[in-house]
Design a protein around this motif. Sequence first.
Motif, PDB file in Angstrom:
ATOM      1  N   ALA A  47      -8.220 -65.086  37.650  1.00  0.00           N
ATOM      2  CA  ALA A  47      -8.553 -65.997  38.742  1.00  0.00           C
ATOM      3  C   ALA A  47     -10.060 -66.059  38.990  1.00  0.00           C
ATOM      4  O   ALA A  47     -10.610 -67.130  39.269  1.00  0.00           O
ATOM      5  CB  ALA A  47      -7.822 -65.565  40.011  1.00  0.00           C
ATOM      6  N   ALA A  48     -10.741 -64.926  38.884  1.00  0.00           N
ATOM      7  CA  ALA A  48     -12.185 -64.905  39.151  1.00  0.00           C
ATOM      8  C   ALA A  48     -12.946 -65.720  38.112  1.00  0.00           C
ATOM      9  O   ALA A  48     -13.844 -66.510  38.457  1.00  0.00           O
ATOM     10  CB  ALA A  48     -12.689 -63.463  39.174  1.00  0.00           C
ATOM     11  N   GLY A  74       3.414 -72.386  40.485  1.00  0.00           N
ATOM     12  CA  GLY A  74       2.106 -72.495  39.856  1.00  0.00           C
ATOM     13  C   GLY A  74       2.088 -72.071  38.402  1.00  0.00           C
ATOM     14  O   GLY A  74       3.116 -72.029  37.718  1.00  0.00           O
ATOM     15  N   PHE A  75       0.884 -71.730  37.940  1.00  0.00           N
ATOM     16  CA  PHE A  75       0.552 -71.454  36.541  1.00  0.00           C
ATOM     17  C   PHE A  75       0.318 -69.960  36.380  1.00  0.00           C
ATOM     18  O   PHE A  75      -0.476 -69.356  37.107  1.00  0.00           O
ATOM     19  CB  PHE A  75      -0.713 -72.252  36.201  1.00  0.00           C
ATOM     20  N   PHE A  76       0.972 -69.343  35.392  1.00  0.00           N
ATOM     21  CA  PHE A  76       0.944 -67.891  35.271  1.00  0.00           C
ATOM     22  C   PHE A  76      -0.340 -67.389  34.628  1.00  0.00           C
ATOM     23  O   PHE A  76      -0.724 -67.819  33.542  1.00  0.00           O
ATOM     24  CB  PHE A  76       2.136 -67.417  34.453  1.00  0.00           C
ATOM     25  N   LEU A  77      -1.008 -66.459  35.315  1.00  0.00           N
ATOM     26  CA  LEU A  77      -2.173 -65.760  34.793  1.00  0.00           C
ATOM     27  C   LEU A  77      -1.793 -64.287  34.643  1.00  0.00           C
ATOM     28  O   LEU A  77      -1.753 -63.543  35.620  1.00  0.00           O
ATOM     29  CB  LEU A  77      -3.365 -65.899  35.743  1.00  0.00           C
ATOM     30  N   ARG A  78      -1.507 -63.889  33.415  1.00  0.00           N
ATOM     31  CA  ARG A  78      -1.044 -62.520  33.191  1.00  0.00           C
ATOM     32  C   ARG A  78      -2.078 -61.492  33.621  1.00  0.00           C
ATOM     33  O   ARG A  78      -1.744 -60.463  34.223  1.00  0.00           O
ATOM     34  CB  ARG A  78      -0.693 -62.323  31.707  1.00  0.00           C
ATOM     35  N   ALA A  79      -3.346 -61.740  33.322  1.00  0.00           N
ATOM     36  CA  ALA A  79      -4.392 -60.753  33.625  1.00  0.00           C
ATOM     37  C   ALA A  79      -4.518 -60.501  35.122  1.00  0.00           C
ATOM     38  O   ALA A  79      -4.837 -59.387  35.543  1.00  0.00           O
ATOM     39  CB  ALA A  79      -5.726 -61.215  33.048  1.00  0.00           C
ATOM     40  N   SER A  80      -4.281 -61.528  35.927  1.00  0.00           N
ATOM     41  CA  SER A  80      -4.361 -61.380  37.381  1.00  0.00           C
ATOM     42  C   SER A  80      -3.009 -61.045  38.001  1.00  0.00           C
ATOM     43  O   SER A  80      -2.913 -60.848  39.211  1.00  0.00           O
ATOM     44  CB  SER A  80      -4.897 -62.668  38.021  1.00  0.00           C
ATOM     45  N   LEU A  83       0.574 -66.122  40.007  1.00  0.00           N
ATOM     46  CA  LEU A  83       0.733 -67.537  39.723  1.00  0.00           C
ATOM     47  C   LEU A  83      -0.405 -68.280  40.408  1.00  0.00           C
ATOM     48  O   LEU A  83      -0.599 -68.170  41.624  1.00  0.00           O
ATOM     49  CB  LEU A  83       2.077 -68.043  40.242  1.00  0.00           C
ATOM     50  N   LEU A  84      -1.184 -68.999  39.646  1.00  0.00           N
ATOM     51  CA  LEU A  84      -2.251 -69.823  40.187  1.00  0.00           C
ATOM     52  C   LEU A  84      -1.618 -71.035  40.856  1.00  0.00           C
ATOM     53  O   LEU A  84      -0.943 -71.837  40.201  1.00  0.00           O
ATOM     54  CB  LEU A  84      -3.189 -70.270  39.063  1.00  0.00           C
ATOM     55  N   SER A  85      -1.815 -71.166  42.137  1.00  0.00           N
ATOM     56  CA  SER A  85      -1.162 -72.242  42.879  1.00  0.00           C
ATOM     57  C   SER A  85      -1.946 -73.546  42.754  1.00  0.00           C
ATOM     58  O   SER A  85      -3.151 -73.535  42.445  1.00  0.00           O
ATOM     59  CB  SER A  85      -1.045 -71.869  44.355  1.00  0.00           C
ATOM     60  N   PRO A  86      -1.296 -74.681  43.008  1.00  0.00           N
ATOM     61  CA  PRO A  86      -2.030 -75.953  43.027  1.00  0.00           C
ATOM     62  C   PRO A  86      -3.201 -75.943  44.001  1.00  0.00           C
ATOM     63  O   PRO A  86      -4.267 -76.492  43.694  1.00  0.00           O
ATOM     64  CB  PRO A  86      -0.961 -76.961  43.443  1.00  0.00           C
ATOM     65  N   ASP A  87      -3.044 -75.312  45.158  1.00  0.00           N
ATOM     66  CA  ASP A  87      -4.137 -75.258  46.135  1.00  0.00           C
ATOM     67  C   ASP A  87      -5.326 -74.477  45.587  1.00  0.00           C
ATOM     68  O   ASP A  87      -6.487 -74.869  45.778  1.00  0.00           O
ATOM     69  CB  ASP A  87      -3.668 -74.613  47.439  1.00  0.00           C
ATOM     70  N   GLN A  88      -5.068 -73.359  44.921  1.00  0.00           N
ATOM     71  CA  GLN A  88      -6.158 -72.560  44.357  1.00  0.00           C
ATOM     72  C   GLN A  88      -6.908 -73.332  43.275  1.00  0.00           C
ATOM     73  O   GLN A  88      -8.142 -73.330  43.230  1.00  0.00           O
ATOM     74  CB  GLN A  88      -5.607 -71.258  43.788  1.00  0.00           C
ATOM     75  N   LEU A  89      -6.175 -73.986  42.396  1.00  0.00           N
ATOM     76  CA  LEU A  89      -6.832 -74.760  41.350  1.00  0.00           C
ATOM     77  C   LEU A  89      -7.600 -75.928  41.949  1.00  0.00           C
ATOM     78  O   LEU A  89      -8.719 -76.229  41.512  1.00  0.00           O
ATOM     79  CB  LEU A  89      -5.801 -75.270  40.337  1.00  0.00           C
ATOM     80  N   ARG A  91      -9.072 -76.094  44.835  1.00  0.00           N
ATOM     81  CA  ARG A  91     -10.324 -75.624  45.435  1.00  0.00           C
ATOM     82  C   ARG A  91     -11.393 -75.418  44.365  1.00  0.00           C
ATOM     83  O   ARG A  91     -12.564 -75.761  44.567  1.00  0.00           O
ATOM     84  CB  ARG A  91     -10.088 -74.332  46.212  1.00  0.00           C
ATOM     85  N   SER A  92     -11.009 -74.877  43.216  1.00  0.00           N
ATOM     86  CA  SER A  92     -11.973 -74.663  42.136  1.00  0.00           C
ATOM     87  C   SER A  92     -12.491 -75.980  41.577  1.00  0.00           C
ATOM     88  O   SER A  92     -13.693 -76.159  41.374  1.00  0.00           O
ATOM     89  CB  SER A  92     -11.326 -73.841  41.014  1.00  0.00           C
ATOM     90  N   LEU A  93     -11.588 -76.916  41.328  1.00  0.00           N
ATOM     91  CA  LEU A  93     -12.000 -78.209  40.789  1.00  0.00           C
ATOM     92  C   LEU A  93     -12.881 -78.963  41.770  1.00  0.00           C
ATOM     93  O   LEU A  93     -13.894 -79.551  41.390  1.00  0.00           O
ATOM     94  CB  LEU A  93     -10.769 -79.049  40.443  1.00  0.00           C
ATOM     95  N   SER A  94     -12.501 -78.955  43.026  1.00  0.00           N
ATOM     96  CA  SER A  94     -13.275 -79.690  44.031  1.00  0.00           C
ATOM     97  C   SER A  94     -14.660 -79.090  44.224  1.00  0.00           C
ATOM     98  O   SER A  94     -15.635 -79.806  44.437  1.00  0.00           O
ATOM     99  CB  SER A  94     -12.517 -79.700  45.368  1.00  0.00           C
ATOM    100  N   ALA A  95     -14.762 -77.771  44.124  1.00  0.00           N
ATOM    101  CA  ALA A  95     -16.054 -77.114  44.316  1.00  0.00           C
ATOM    102  C   ALA A  95     -17.021 -77.441  43.195  1.00  0.00           C
ATOM    103  O   ALA A  95     -18.220 -77.638  43.432  1.00  0.00           O
ATOM    104  CB  ALA A  95     -15.859 -75.605  44.414  1.00  0.00           C
ATOM    105  N   GLY A  96     -16.525 -77.503  41.976  1.00  0.00           N
ATOM    106  CA  GLY A  96     -17.426 -77.681  40.844  1.00  0.00           C
ATOM    107  C   GLY A  96     -17.533 -79.074  40.296  1.00  0.00           C
ATOM    108  O   GLY A  96     -18.518 -79.401  39.634  1.00  0.00           O
TER     109      GLY A  96
END
Length: 203
Positions: A47-48, A74-80, A83-89, A91-96
């Motif tokens: 996630a980071a 959401g989308f599975f991130l094994r290392a973290s 599940l990466l949620s739509p809201d989390q993704l 926020r990342s897309l909107s920020a960058g």
Amino acid sequence: MAGDSSSPAFDNGVDTMRSRLSDMGVRDIGVFSASPAGLADARLADAANLRRAFEPRRGGACLAFLTSHGDEQGFFLRASRMLLSPDQLERSLSAGCDGMPTVLIVSACHSGVFVNEQSRKPNRVILTAAARERPSFGCGARDEYTHYDRCLLREMDNAATWRELALATRACVEGAERRLGMRASLPQIFIGADVAGLRLPGR
């Protein structure tokens, strides 16, 4: 970003997508894997690092290709281990990538969850491997690519715009599912008004 290492299909999809984009002239490509030692120049798919990948930038455009397992959360991130949620993704897309032409491709079961009221923006192209309530296929231990990724990567050779690629990929998936007798995964497509004719790099 290959979010899981349980199937080689995820890393294979990311590695081939990197190669295709590079051949098209794209130079700023970040690669992430749940098992980065097995993929050249990859960083850990957590996630980071996903947040850092979309740090604010000036000009240009953004593309995110994510392939892994997923469910309606959401989308599975094994290392973290999450599940990466739509809201989390979002926020990342909107920020960058705020206001820039942005292509989001999510290849996972139930990935239609990423097409929602918040993500449907005029500067966005969104392709998902399945509807919110449907699985997608081809992520077993012996699969080279997921069914969706195989179709997407193959159709990139012939498409000029992202709309053309989205429609051709969906048709390819539907054909494969009919031949194999699988329940339809119903790949989803959203094309924002500002990017209706957005072309693939170099086309």
